[in-house]
Structures are given as structure tokens and as C-alpha cells.
Design a protein around this motif. Structure first.
Motif, PDB file in Angstrom:
ATOM      1  N   ASN A  34       0.823  -1.038  -0.041  1.00 22.72           N
ATOM      2  CA  ASN A  34      -0.079   0.120  -0.186  1.00 22.72           C
ATOM      3  C   ASN A  34       0.951   1.187  -0.067  1.00 22.72           C
ATOM      4  OD1 ASN A  34      -2.736  -0.664  -0.353  1.00 22.72           O
ATOM      5  ND2 ASN A  34      -2.436  -1.361   2.119  1.00 22.72           N
ATOM      6  N   GLU A 672      -1.658  -4.521  -6.624  1.00 23.16           N
ATOM      7  CA  GLU A 672      -1.712  -3.446  -5.688  1.00 23.16           C
ATOM      8  C   GLU A 672      -0.771  -2.426  -6.421  1.00 23.16           C
ATOM      9  OE1 GLU A 672      -2.804  -0.685  -2.830  1.00 23.16           O
ATOM     10  OE2 GLU A 672      -3.802  -2.781  -3.180  1.00 23.16           O
ATOM     11  N   HIS A 673       0.654  -2.961  -6.583  1.00 22.05           N
ATOM     12  CA  HIS A 673       1.497  -1.954  -7.288  1.00 22.05           C
ATOM     13  C   HIS A 673       1.159  -1.606  -8.628  1.00 22.05           C
ATOM     14  CE1 HIS A 673       5.794  -0.776  -8.357  1.00 22.05           C
ATOM     15  NE2 HIS A 673       5.317  -1.386  -9.510  1.00 22.05           N
ATOM     16  N   SER A 675      -1.930  -0.802  -9.347  1.00 23.93           N
ATOM     17  CA  SER A 675      -3.063   0.153  -9.325  1.00 23.93           C
ATOM     18  C   SER A 675      -2.308   1.410  -8.936  1.00 23.93           C
ATOM     19  CB  SER A 675      -4.023  -0.256  -8.147  1.00 23.93           C
ATOM     20  OG  SER A 675      -3.305  -0.376  -6.829  1.00 23.93           O
ATOM     21  N   ILE A 676      -1.278   1.586  -8.148  1.00 27.08           N
ATOM     22  CA  ILE A 676      -0.553   2.729  -7.755  1.00 27.08           C
ATOM     23  C   ILE A 676       0.039   3.393  -9.143  1.00 27.08           C
ATOM     24  CG2 ILE A 676       1.195   3.594  -6.243  1.00 27.08           C
ATOM     25  CD1 ILE A 676      -0.855   2.809  -4.766  1.00 27.08           C
ATOM     26  N   GLN A 679      -2.325   4.053 -12.170  1.00 21.76           N
ATOM     27  CA  GLN A 679      -3.490   4.588 -11.451  1.00 21.76           C
ATOM     28  C   GLN A 679      -4.739   3.717 -11.867  1.00 21.76           C
ATOM     29  OE1 GLN A 679      -3.508   9.107 -11.238  1.00 21.76           O
ATOM     30  NE2 GLN A 679      -2.076   8.844 -12.636  1.00 21.76           N
ATOM     31  N   ALA A 681      -7.925   1.485 -11.408  1.00 24.40           N
ATOM     32  CA  ALA A 681      -8.788   1.463 -10.165  1.00 24.40           C
ATOM     33  C   ALA A 681      -9.185   0.063 -10.200  1.00 24.40           C
ATOM     34  CB  ALA A 681      -9.866   2.450 -10.448  1.00 24.40           C
ATOM     35  N   LYS A 684      -6.885  -2.233  -8.248  1.00 24.07           N
ATOM     36  CA  LYS A 684      -7.156  -1.752  -6.981  1.00 24.07           C
ATOM     37  C   LYS A 684      -8.212  -2.873  -6.187  1.00 24.07           C
ATOM     38  CE  LYS A 684      -6.236   0.096  -2.948  1.00 24.07           C
ATOM     39  NZ  LYS A 684      -7.286  -0.429  -1.971  1.00 24.07           N
ATOM     40  N   ALA A 687      -7.004  -6.438  -6.502  1.00 29.21           N
ATOM     41  CA  ALA A 687      -6.275  -7.044  -5.253  1.00 29.21           C
ATOM     42  C   ALA A 687      -6.980  -6.996  -3.968  1.00 29.21           C
ATOM     43  CB  ALA A 687      -5.004  -5.765  -5.132  1.00 29.21           C
ATOM     44  N   ASP A 688      -7.729  -5.864  -3.874  1.00 31.33           N
ATOM     45  CA  ASP A 688      -8.738  -6.062  -2.421  1.00 31.33           C
ATOM     46  C   ASP A 688      -9.459  -7.136  -2.337  1.00 31.33           C
ATOM     47  OD1 ASP A 688      -7.572  -3.864  -1.661  1.00 31.33           O
ATOM     48  OD2 ASP A 688      -9.314  -2.412  -2.332  1.00 31.33           O
TER      49      ASP A 688
END
Length: 797
Positions: A34, A672-673, A675-676, A679, A681, A684, A687-688
Motif C-alpha cells: 500500500n 496493488e503495485h 493500481s498505484i 492509477q 482502479a 485495486k 487486489a482488495d
């Protein structure tokens, strides 16, 4: 183009953000990446790609089942997940394109991924691969030849230019050929919280320790790599030459001997060094090593314990096979004295283990073979009992160098109460022989701690995550191309481009000399990662460094310099020698406290087997993130030490015990990486929900069982898919994904009983996958995807 984006940012600020991107990685309760708010983000192409590596053995079999699920799910989010073949077989074939047909050729995927790690868009999920010993390499070559690939044999003693060329190509493949290429960053490894919580609720078995245990570790302590090491930090960039200068001949020596002694032998012509780089050199005395082995064999016999040799011939692909071969020669000295001519004629290579002798004497006439086998039995009766790799098949600890790998074998021995198996299949106390004393003390400390305190309790023990220095082939694992067996008495020198001798050693014939490097940028990055991990997790961190070791003294100086450049207020940061660091970590571990180990490359490998095996029962469930120095991410899935046994069972019983939990965690961190940096979405959301699915997977105990009739690796993948689809159907962050996966979740749930029956129904019979090192894709895929119901549902995505 890949760039940075933030309103009002100056070019300098963008560049600082790029350099510091990986420093801000934090980890949430599930252990995945995160990032805090307000960071600089990278823009990436519209259809980002995750590379999923195809490797070897059990992880490769698991990929046939898991990858189609991953691709089906991620496709719905516009994410490509593409395989790249870095298996041993794939790496071999990539070396000989001119010998293959167009259909047989495979690209050099390892080189491709190596180049990718230097780009900020890199996102690679790396599964365990074979670090091939020579016997494994030969087996893989023979299998590929049997599959119709016209590649050459491995020439151990090349005589022609063609054989020299073939050996040079194969030598690029053997040993730790993969990791130094991909690890363009330092290592951040830990047991994810979900795994740790599960181990506490469902503790794995731990053997009882007795204060009277005779188990111990023996190490040289002198005339070894530790004691002979010299180290220097170069102030300016230079190029060094490694050369051997033969000793002066005795008076009256023949002219040809004098002439030969006058000739300097260049061992390695050029090794470039950057400013601030550490360069080490050391050697292991063959004479001292042989005497040490003889002493330890006598000691094991006297103490009535098993004799067990623990090296890492797979990673230290030049030095450790030589050390292994010498141990075999000393143990079976009488055989090689009595049958020297016969064994030499057979081309027995003890660097490949005693198994090489056992295999090659089968070619002898029956009377000669019987005589040697009788003498082998006589040696076994007069020597100490040897720890066994496979008691049923008579495979000893000395048979194959790659069978007993120190970082996997020692924790397994400690976990069962300090014992290994004898020839009768019974657990016995053992003398663990680890020749070099750099790290042997860590295991002796652990053994003594367990004798005094008893076995650690998985229900209450803390954790020892690791921050490991490995970027840019740092330290011992980067020594392969600078390790040599010395041809005679003389001096090995390291000379810079001005002619200055930086380091030198007086050596004798047969000594093992090696050099390795650690770049300044890698050390800076390592210190930064350690400080950030200590800060983010509020956990004490110990640098496992010994000022009495030449290399560590150079590292300590850099650590102190770079720590001063960080805000360390309120942090508990210490520098301790490995044995003392281990003792403190064990004390805290027993008290339920966590301690970050900040270590060099080899200790990173050792400790991320030792502590996870004690904490959670396996190192395969570790979360292993490598924040690459250029901004990308490498996500490793755990260790593969048990992979060969799983393949044997699968072929015999169509049952695969391999646990893919490490792959689940790596995939979540990768998403997660993504999604960062992109960008993205939807990444993310994936991943969640994958984290939620993995938590449910553990809660309902859907990891592979231990016996036929329970779910195996394929069943565990089905349940992950079921729980992931259910989580996607239940989330409210992305309506399109919710709509897509609602019906999938319903179908998987409705078909659960049928799918389970189809997966269980194939168990118990031998299965053919077409090869060990190079499975037939069609056969392996059919074997690993036997549920038509499940496959049909996935196909609707």
C-alpha cells in the motif's frame, strides 16, 4: 512514454520522487503493498501487463492450473497477464537457437525480463526455479534430446572449440542463473499476517528438543572463506584484473618448469567497478578442508551421531560442488585409493556427488562392479552413519549435491527436534557439517537455544521479517564468474587499471579462490529500505554484520554513513554479529516479539527459510517483494525446496501437494503495485478482493491436504477462484466487475460439489505429463485442469 504526473511539480521534484518511489511502500494487515497519500504516480500504457514466469517442477505444474484462472479474472479489468519461460529447459534451449528448427526455438526470456527490470513499468511475478547443479543440467539436456532437440551434451572436460563453446553456453544456465538477472532491487520478505494468524490458530507440528541432544554444527573457523577474506572499497571507478602468479620453482628445476612458472595466468581479464563499490577476495584451503572433513567424520563416529554435509551447490555453483566432492573423496577414501585407475577410467566426477560413482560403476563387468560395491559396504560399516535423503532408496546426504541445500535442510532438521533420518528411516541426532564459518554460527546458536528452551511454539512466537541486500548481484551470490580452483602454488592478485595491487593471497594447488562485489547504490537502497520498514512497522531492526569479517567491516562503514542521512529518531536500529543477532532475535521470537533482520544476500536466503519454517511451517508462504531500483516491482512467491518431491508424488498418484498461497499473495501485491503506478482502479479492486478471498481460503482451510482423497493444488485453486468471484460480486467499488462476476460466483457455487468430485476423481493413478524438465503442455494442462465443469465456467469469461 512513462512519466511522472503531479500538478505544479518541478523537474527536480519529479526526479526525486522517481528515486524515492520505493521508499514509501507500506504494508497493510494482509501484508501486501500500500502507499501513503500524496505520492507521485507514474503514468503507464492503457493496457498494463503483468509478467508471470513459467519455471520448473511443482510451481510449473501449479501454473498450468492457476494461470488460466488469473488470466480470466484480470482480463475483465483490462490487465494482461503474460507468461515468460525461465525454466531450466527454456533457458537451455535459448542458448542454442542455431541448432533448432523455427518451431523449436524459444526466445531468451530471462534476458528480456532482465532488461525489463530496468524500466519503471516492470511488474513481474517470479516463481521458484531450478538453480541447476551439473547432474540436474545433464538430466535436463538428456530429456530435451529425447524430445527431439538437437542440442549438444554437456562437456565437463571440453577438448575442442565446439565443446568449449557448448560448455560456456551451458555454464550461463547452471547454478543461480536467474536471480542475479532479475533482482535489480533489494528484498523485503515476511510472513503475511493472514498466514501468521493461521499458523497461530492451527499450529504446525514441531519436534521436541532434549537438553541432552547430541546434535551440533561443526565449522572450520580457520583457513576458510571467513578467515581469509580481504576487502576494499574503491574510491573511483576502475577496472580490475584477476591473475594467478605461479610460485618460483625450486633451484635446479628443468627449464620448462622455470618457463611455466614465469607465466602469469589471467583468471578474469576485466571486472568493472564503480566508485564506492566494495570488492572482496578470499579463499578456502583445500588442504585444511580435507583435514577438517576427516576430523568431522571421526567425530561423528565417536559421538554416535549421523554425519551430514550442508552446502549450497546450486547457488554457489563453482565452490560448493568442489567442496562437496572433496567430502565424498575423504569419506570414501579407501574406495578411491584401491580403485583409483578404474574410477578414473569411468570418468567419475565427485563434484557431482557419490551418486556419480554409483551410476557409472554400473557400466563395469559384473565382477569388477561387485568388488567395488562390497568395498562400499565395508566403508559404510566402518564410517559413521550418514544422514539420508531417501532411506527407502538408499540415497544418502552425499549422493547428489543439489539434494541437501543448507538453507532448507537445516531449518527442517531444527523443526523436527534436531534430527535427521538414518538408513532405517529413523530420526537420529546429527553432526551438521558446514565448512565455512561465515554463517554456521547462526545455526549453532539456534540449536543451542532450542536445547536450552525447547522447541519454539508457533501459537505464541513472534516473527523475523527480512530486508536483504541483493540488488545488482551483491555479495557471495555474485561470485560465480569470479570463483576459481587454483592450478598450483602461487599468488592470486587483484590489480586495478593503474597496475596497483588491491588484494592478494598466497594460495596452493586446489584451493578455491573467489571474489564478489557490492555496489554503493545497492547498499544505499538497502539501508533506506531497512529504515522505512522499521518506521512503517514500528519494529526493531538488526543489521547482521560482523566487524571481524573484512567484507562486513566495509559494509558497516557504509551503513553508519547512510543511516546518518535518514531520520532514525525513535527507531531501534542495531548492528550485531550474526550469532549475537540470532540469539537476540530468538529471545524476542520466543517472547512473541517481532524483529527485522537486515542482512546480506546469503543470510537473506538462509533466514527467509529458517524463521518461516519455524514460524509458519514453510517458506513457500512468504510474501517476497523486490521494489526495483528503477521503480518497478518484482514479486516472488516463496521457496521451492520441496518441489521435486511433489512432482514425484504427482506422477505416481496424480496428487499435487504444492501450496500456491505464495502465488496468491504475490499476485495481490502485484495488482496493488499496478493500481498505484498505473492509477488503475480496477487493479485495486482485484487486489482488495483477492486479499479477501485469500483470507477466506485460509479460514476454511482450503490449502492442499496431506493425503489422497483430500483436495490438492488444483482443488485449492478452484476455491480461490470461488472466493475471489464471490468477493468481486459483493464489492461496490466497480459496478462492471460486480456485474461480470455475479453470475460466475453463482455458477461456481452451484457447481462446487460436481467440480470437487471431478478434481478428486482423478487421484490415485499414475499420470503422464510428458517430461520432468520440459512437460508436454497439452498433457500437463489436461492433468492440471481435469474438471470440465470448472473449465467451462472459466471459459465464459
Amino acid at each position: 512514454m512513462v512519466g511522472l504526473r503531479r500538478a505544479g511539480s518541478s523537474s527536480a521534484r519529479r526526479q526525486r520522487a522517481f528515486r524515492n518511489f520505493r521508499a514509501v511502500i507500506a504494508f497493510d494487515r494482509a501484508g501486501r503493498a500500500n502507499l501513503a497519500r500524496g505520492l507521485y504516480f507514474f503514468t503507464m500504457p492503457a493496457a498494463p501487463t503483468i509478467i508471470y514466469t513459467k519455471t520448473d517442477e511443482a510451481p510449473a505444474l501449479a501454473t498450468y492450473s492457476l494461470l488460466p484462472i488469473v488470466q480470466a479474472f484480470t482480463k475483465q479489468a483490462g490487465i494482461n497477464v503474460e507468461p515468460r519461460d525461465i525454466s531450466l529447459a527454456g533457458r537451455i534451449l535459448a542458448q542454442f537457437p542455431e541448432r533448432l528448427t523455427e518451431a523449436q526455438r524459444i526466445g531468451d526470456h530471462l534476458a528480456e525480463l532482465g532488461a525489463l527490470t530496468l524500466k519503471p513499468e516492470a511488474n513481474i511475478i517470479k516463481l521458484p526455479n531450478i538453480s541447476a547443479s551439473v547432474p540436474q543440467l545433464k538430466e535436463a539436456i538428456a530429456e530435451l534430446q529425447a524430445h527431439g532437440y538437437p542440442i549438444p551434451d554437456y562437456p565437463e572436460t571440453p577438448k575442442t572449440d565446439a565443446e568449449q563453446d557448448a560448455k560456456a553456453r551451458y555454464d550461463k544456465v547452471k547454478g543461480s542463473a536467474v536471480n542475479p538477472v532479475l533482482r535489480e532491487g533489494n528484498s523485503d520478505r515476511r510472513a503475511p499476517k493472514a498466514v501468521k494468524d493461521y499458523a497461530r490458530k492451527h499450529p504446525h507440528s514441531m519436534g521436541a528438543w532434549s537438553p541432552d541432544s547430541k546434535t551440533s554444527v561443526s565449522t572450520m573457523g580457520r583457513d576458510d572463506f571467513f578467515s581469509n577474506e580481504k576487502s576494499v572499497t574503491v574510491a573511483a571507478a576502475t577496472t580490475v584484473r584477476i591473475e594467478f602468479v605461479p610460485a618460483a620453482p625450486p633451484p635446479g628445476a628443468p627449464p620448462e618448469v622455470v618457463a611455466k612458472a614465469a607465466q602469469t595466468i589471467v583468471l578474469k581479464e576485466k571486472t568493472p567497478l564503480k566508485a564506492g563499490e566494495i570488492f572482496d577476495a578470499t579463499f578456502m584451503s583445500k588442504k585444511a578442508l580435507g583435514a577438517f572433513f576427516a576430523q568431522q567424520i571421526a567425530k561423528a563416529k565417536k559421538d554416535g551421531v549421523l554425519f551430514s554435509l550442508h552446502l549450497k551447490a546450486t547457488m554457489m555453483k563453482v565452490s560448493d560442488p568442489i567442496m562437496f566432492g572433496l567430502a565424498v573423496r575423504v569419506f570414501f577414501k579407501d574406495i578411491f585409493t584401491k580403485h583409483a585407475k578404474t574410477l578414473a577410467g569411468l570418468g567419475v566426477d565427485l563434484n557431482n556427488g557419490f551418486g556419480d560413482l554409483v551410476e557409472k560403476i554400473q557400466k563395469l563387468p559384473a565382477d569388477q562392479r561387485t568388488a567395488i560395491e562390497a568395498d562400499i559396504k565395508a566403508v559404510y560399516s566402518s564410517r559413521p552413519a550418514v544422514a539420508m535423503v531417501n532411506s527407502d532408496q538408499g540415497i544418502t546426504n552425499l549422493h547428489v549435491p543439489s539434494d541437501v541445500i543448507v538453507d532448507a535442510s537445516m531449518p527442517a532438521m531444527i523443526r523436527v527436534g534436531g534430527k535427521m533420518y538414518d538408513a532405517a528411516g529413523k530420526l537420529q541426532d546429527v553432526l551438521c557439517v558446514i565448512p565455512d564459518s561465515c554463517y554456521a554460527g547462526v545455526y549453532q546458536t539456534t540449536i543451542e537455544f532450542c536445547k536450552k528452551n525447547g522447541a519454539l511454539d508457533p501459537k505464541t512466537m513472534g516473527s523475523v521479517p527480512n530486508v536483504g541486500l541483493m540488488a545488482q548481484a551483491a555479495e557471495e551470490y555474485g561470485s560465480h564468474n569470479k570463483t576459481f580452483q587454483i592450478p598450483g602454488n602461487g599468488t592470486v592478485r587483484v590489480v586495478d587499471d593503474t597496475g596497483k595491487v588491491l588484494l592478494e593471497h598466497q594460495v596452493e594447488a586446489g584451493d578455491i579462490w573467489r571474489a564478489c562485489q557490492a555496489k554503493d547504490a545497492a547498499v544505499q537502497d538497502w539501508v533506506k529500505l531497512a529504515v522505512n520498514r522499521a518506521r512503517l512497522s514500528n519494529t526493531p531492526a538488526i543489521f547482521w554484520l560482523d566487524e571481524q569479517r573484512a567484507h562486513d567491516a566495509q559494509i558497516i562503514a557504509k551503513v553508519k554513513t547512510y543511516l546518518a542521512q535518514h531520520d532514525t529518531k525513535g527507531l531501534d536500529l542495531r548492528i550485531l554479529p550474526p550469532a549475537a543477532a540470532c540469539q537476540l532475535s530468538l529471545e524476542r521470537l520466543k517472547a512473541g516479539q517481532d524483529t527485522i533482520s537486515v542482512t546480506g544476500n546469503v543470510l537473506r536466503d538462509y533466514l527467509t527459510d529458517l524463521f518461516p519454517i519455524l514460524e509458519v511451517g514453510t517458506s513457500a508462504k512468504m510474501l517476497s517483494i523486490v521494489p526495483l531500483m528503477k521503480g518497478g516491482g518484482l514479486f516472488e512467491t516463496g521457496a521451492g525446496g520441496s518441489a521435486p518431491k511433489h512432482v514425484e508424488q504427482f506422477i505416481a498418484e496424480n496428487y499435487l501437494r504444492w501450496d500456491s498461497l505464495g502465488e496468491f499473495f504475490a499476485l495481490a501485491a502485484s495488482l496493488e503495485h499496478l493500481s498505484i503506478v498505473a492509477q488503475h482502479a480496477k487493479a485495486k479492486v482485484l487486489a482488495d478482493t483477492l486479499d479477501l478471498a485469500t483470507a477466506k481460503f485460509l479460514e476454511h482451510d482450503k490449502s492442499p491436504g496431506r493425503k489422497l482423497g483430500t483436495i490438492d493444488n488444483r482443488g485449492s485453486h478452484f476455491y480461490l477462484a470461488l472466493y475471489w468471484a464471490q468477493a468481486l460480486a459483493a464489492q461496490n467499488g466497480d459496478a462492471a466487475l460486480q456485474k461480470t462476476f455475479g453470475p460466475i460466483a453463482e455458477k461456481l457455487s452451484a457447481g462446487e460439489k460436481q467440480i470437487a468430485q471431478e478434481l478428486l476423481g482423478v487421484q490415485g493413478k499414475p499420470t503422464d505429463i510428458g517430461g520432468y524438465y520440459q512437460p508436454d503442455d497439452r498433457k500437463a494442462s489436461a492433468a492440471m485442469r481435469p474438471s470440465r465443469t470448472f473449465n467451462d465456467i472459466l471459459a465464459t469469461l
